[in-house]
Scaffold this active site. Structure first.
Site, PDB file in Angstrom:
ATOM      1  N   ASN A   6      20.877  46.015  -2.961  1.00  0.00           N
ATOM      2  CA  ASN A   6      21.564  44.859  -2.216  1.00  0.00           C
ATOM      3  C   ASN A   6      20.986  43.663  -2.073  1.00  0.00           C
ATOM      4  O   ASN A   6      21.263  42.641  -1.473  1.00  0.00           O
ATOM      5  CB  ASN A   6      21.691  45.432  -0.711  1.00  0.00           C
ATOM      6  N   GLU A  57      23.329  41.566   9.023  1.00  0.00           N
ATOM      7  CA  GLU A  57      24.301  41.784   8.046  1.00  0.00           C
ATOM      8  C   GLU A  57      24.448  42.828   7.074  1.00  0.00           C
ATOM      9  O   GLU A  57      25.242  43.650   6.454  1.00  0.00           O
ATOM     10  CB  GLU A  57      24.366  40.764   6.909  1.00  0.00           C
TER      11      GLU A  57
END
Ligand code: NOJ
Ligand code: CA
Length: 714
Positions: free
Chosen positions: A199, A512
């Site tokens: 990610n 996030e």
């Protein structure tokens, strides 16, 4: 609000023996309380060594110092001491905004002047400072004949540890700090393995090293944290780990574009290398060592920036409900509206007004709008990103002037957003124009972003080239009365003291990741480690306050592929507590307005302060729990926040910080009896209680739980 900076200012030149030959090969220095001592020496080869002693025991063993240079012999031996100077300082200075109003800066300083005994007889000075909360040192290269500039291939500062300490660390990545914290012994640090994560939009780690602040606990229970202060025109420092000998060595962030890591003309000083030393974990958080090592405020009055709570068109993009892009043609020269808009664009005038209404109703004075400017169709995944964003051209469905006008009428100021996509030259060229637009609209803060690999290729987020870019942004922004909240930033090193428009930054795994990380998000312990590590560097834009813990509205995001089972791995009370536990002069209420509406827990976010008269860390253990009390500057109200890791626990709060004879309306927001970060995260009890200066109360924190208390003066 800009008051006199120096209320007390005592500087003493204790002694000065400059410029005469030394027979002695060692020097020492003690902190004001004399608990911390630094010893400096040269060995037989003339290599400099330092050693740190705490309560008469080594805390850093004899460690060598020096530099490898390009096209010049190393600066690491053959030295003699040609002089020394001592100095002490005891001053109090005022923070324009901060976690406390007044800061005491009290230290003893020793300057050691070194010269090579034989040609080229180069000069190098080392400054040592001993504070009661730790030590710091920096190198100085004074003006000298025959040396115009240095090209540093690497700095070789050692930190010889006294044992295999328990360590809270993130990989020494040259491009990003957004890694989960690991808890291991020094001998078990395997940063290359732990750095692998799909990610991350950019990551680069050349060897087993950690980023700073890195925090350790010795067998005797002493807490240490290694970092740097005043990182200016130099490369960020990682610490290379020798898992066998338990030695950390500075490893500067480099560049693929040249063989040196730092290039500087003389004279210059390096950043301070810092070691915070504390009996108890909580004292690390109270330490102001990093700030004290920076220079005084150079901007003067920054009252145009007001600490604030803010909402934003942001979380809906991370949940995949809305998009940053509008769906325009990808012809970057025209950005024409070809009628291909997909209708999911988040940053519309109408949506911004909805958030402004919500903010105004709930006493929040900022609104962040991301995805307002053209270019987002050509963002993640594109190599050629220069010239894409211009930071002044709105998408057709967003009228920035109208949003500013509507907000102003309701007391809500727009927070600008500049995602540079790490196309740094474009931003360098555009930023004056972009800040001028902000000034003309009366916008005083911007969230910047640097997602992706740095262009030009070969540079890294934490190298000298980028350190200088981030500084240029701060200095340029200041001219337009603009404050910076940088994401994908260079780490905080206390520059906010000198340039108080450096209001906050990311530089950690923020909220996030809970929306889309393929590892299920931040574990419950995350925010019990961050206050003792990343937060020692400075304010954090974590963006707390998700109420819809299970992310019921999340839609699979085409950008991130998989349909993930994500959620927030904390209870609701834990989310509330973060407004106190995590320090930032800007705090987001990041969830969607519809998730707050009608929930009585919102009252805590409405009430909680963002600018503090004082902060008291009541208790805590790294990776287990932390309890912090903060007093709001304007109102003198108190707020308490506590968070726990994956274990439930009982904590006792001693309210003796309250003022005698004052009455407070006290509301407690605590985990319900059945609360649990996974099984029952929304279980929350809100009750009014009565406490005073003499109260000691015990509270239960659930697994992954928290506690938030508002104490509002009657
Ligand atoms: C990454 C930032 O951390 C996030 O907050 C932001 O929404 C995106 N980049 C887009 O700029
Ligand atoms: Ca980020």
């Amino acid at each position: 609000m800009y008051k006199k900076l120096f209320l007390v200012f005592i500087v003493g030149l204790v002694s000065s023996y400059a410029c005469h030959r030394y027979a002695k090969n060692d020097l020492s220095l003690s902190s004001p309380s004399e608990r911390i001592k630094i010893e400096f020496s040269l060995n037989d080869l003339g290599t400099p060594f330092y050693q740190v002693i705490f309560d008469n025991k080594d805390i850093i063993k004899k460690s060598s110092m020096g530099f490898d240079l390009l096209d010049a012999p190393a600066l690491d031996k053959g030295f003699e001491i040609i002089g020394s100077e001592e100095m002490m300082m005891n001053e109090n200075w005022e923070m324009p905004w901060g976690e406390q109003r007044m800061v005491n800066n009290h230290f003893e300083e020793l300057k050691v002047m070194l010269q090579e005994k034989t040609a080229p007889k180069r000069l190098m000075n080392i400054y040592f400072r001993a504070y009661d909360d730790g030590v710091a040192f920096r190198y100085e290269f004074p003006e000298q004949n025959g040396v115009e500039e240095l090209m540093i291939v690497d700095e070789k500062t050692e930190f010889q540890l006294t044992g295999d300490h328990k360590t809270w660390w993130i990989p020494g990545d040259w491009d990003i700090y957004e890694h989960l914290y690991n808890t291991t012994k020094v001998s078990e640090i395997d940063a290359l393995e732990k750095a692998k994560h799909v990610n991350l939009a950019q990551t680069s780690i050349p060897y087993n090293a950690v980023n700073t602040p890195v925090t350790m606990r010795t067998e005797d229970g002493i807490h240490l944290s290694f970092h740097e202060a005043n990182l200016t025109d130099y490369a960020g420092m990682t610490l290379k780990v020798d898992t066998g000998s338990l030695v950390l060595t500075s490893g500067l962030v480099g560049s693929k574009n040249h063989k040196y890591k730092v290039k500087r003309s003389l004279p210059f000083v390096t950043p301070w290398r810092t070691i915070q030393i504390a009996d108890e974990a909580k004292d690390l958080i109270s330490s102001k060592l990093i700030l004290n090592l920076n220079e005084a405020n150079k901007l003067g009055d920054v009252s145009w920036f007001k600490p604030m709570k803010y909402v934003g068109i942001w979380w809906e993009m991370h949940l995949g409900i809305a998009t940053w892009d509008y769906g325009m043609t990808q012809n970057m020269n025209t950005w024409e509206d070809t009628g291909k808009a997909h209708g999911k664009h988040g940053a519309t005038t109408e949506n911004a007004k909805r958030y402004i209404d919500f903010a105004a109703k709930n006493g929040m004075s900022g609104i962040l709008v991301e995805g307002w400017n053209t270019g987002w169709e050509h963002w993640i995944g594109f190599e050629d990103r220069e010239g894409v964003f211009d930071f002044v051209t709105c998408y057709p469905d967003y009228d920035i002037e109208e949003v500013v006008r509507y907000g102003r009428e309701r007391g809500v100021e727009l927070i600008m957003h500049h995602e540079t996509s790490a196309a740094v030259t474009t931003y360098d060229q555009q930023m004056d124009t972009a800040f001028a637009l902000m000034e003309s609209l009366g916008i005083h803060s911007v969230k910047t972003g640097y997602v992706g690999k740095i262009i030009p290729k070969g540079e890294f987020h934490h190298g000298q080239w980028m350190v200088n870019h981030y500084r240029r942004v701060l200095e340029t922004a200041a001219k337009y009365k603009v404050a910076i909240n940088a994401h994908e930033p260079i780490k905080a090193t206390g520059i906010r003291r000198t340039l108080p428009n450096a209001i906050a930054r990311e530089g950690l795994r923020g909220q996030e990741f809970n929306a889309w990380a393929n590892d299920g998000g931040n574990p419950p312990e995350h925010l019990t480690i961050v206050p003792f590590t990343r937060m020692l560097a400075g304010p954090i834009d974590f963006t707390p306050g998700v109420f819809d813990i299970k992310l019921s509205k999340k839609t699979p995001n085409p950008n991130w592929g998989a349909e993930l089972k994500n959620q927030i791995n904390t209870t609701l009370a834990h989310q509330l507590a973060l407004y106190v536990v995590l320090y930032s002069p800007i705090q987001m209420a990041c969830d969607l307005p519809e998730h707050y509406e009608g929930n009585p827990a919102l009252q805590f976010i409405r009430d909680v302060g963002v600018d503090w008269e004082q902060s008291i860390v009541l208790d805590g253990e790294v990776g287990e729990f932390v309890i912090i009390a903060r007093q709001e500057r304007e109102t003198m109200n108190w707020f308490v926040g506590a968070v726990s890791d994956e274990n439930p626990r009982d904590i006792t709060i001693d309210f003796s910080f309250l003022e005698e004879g004052k009455n407070y309306k006290v509301i407690v927001y605590k985990d319900g009896e059945e609360a649990h970060w996974n099984d029952n995260p929304l279980s929350l009890v809100i009750e009014e209680v009565s406490v005073n200066k003499n109260s000691k109360e015990t509270f239960h924190l659930a697994a992954g739980g928290g506690l938030a208390i508002s104490l509002i003066l009657d």
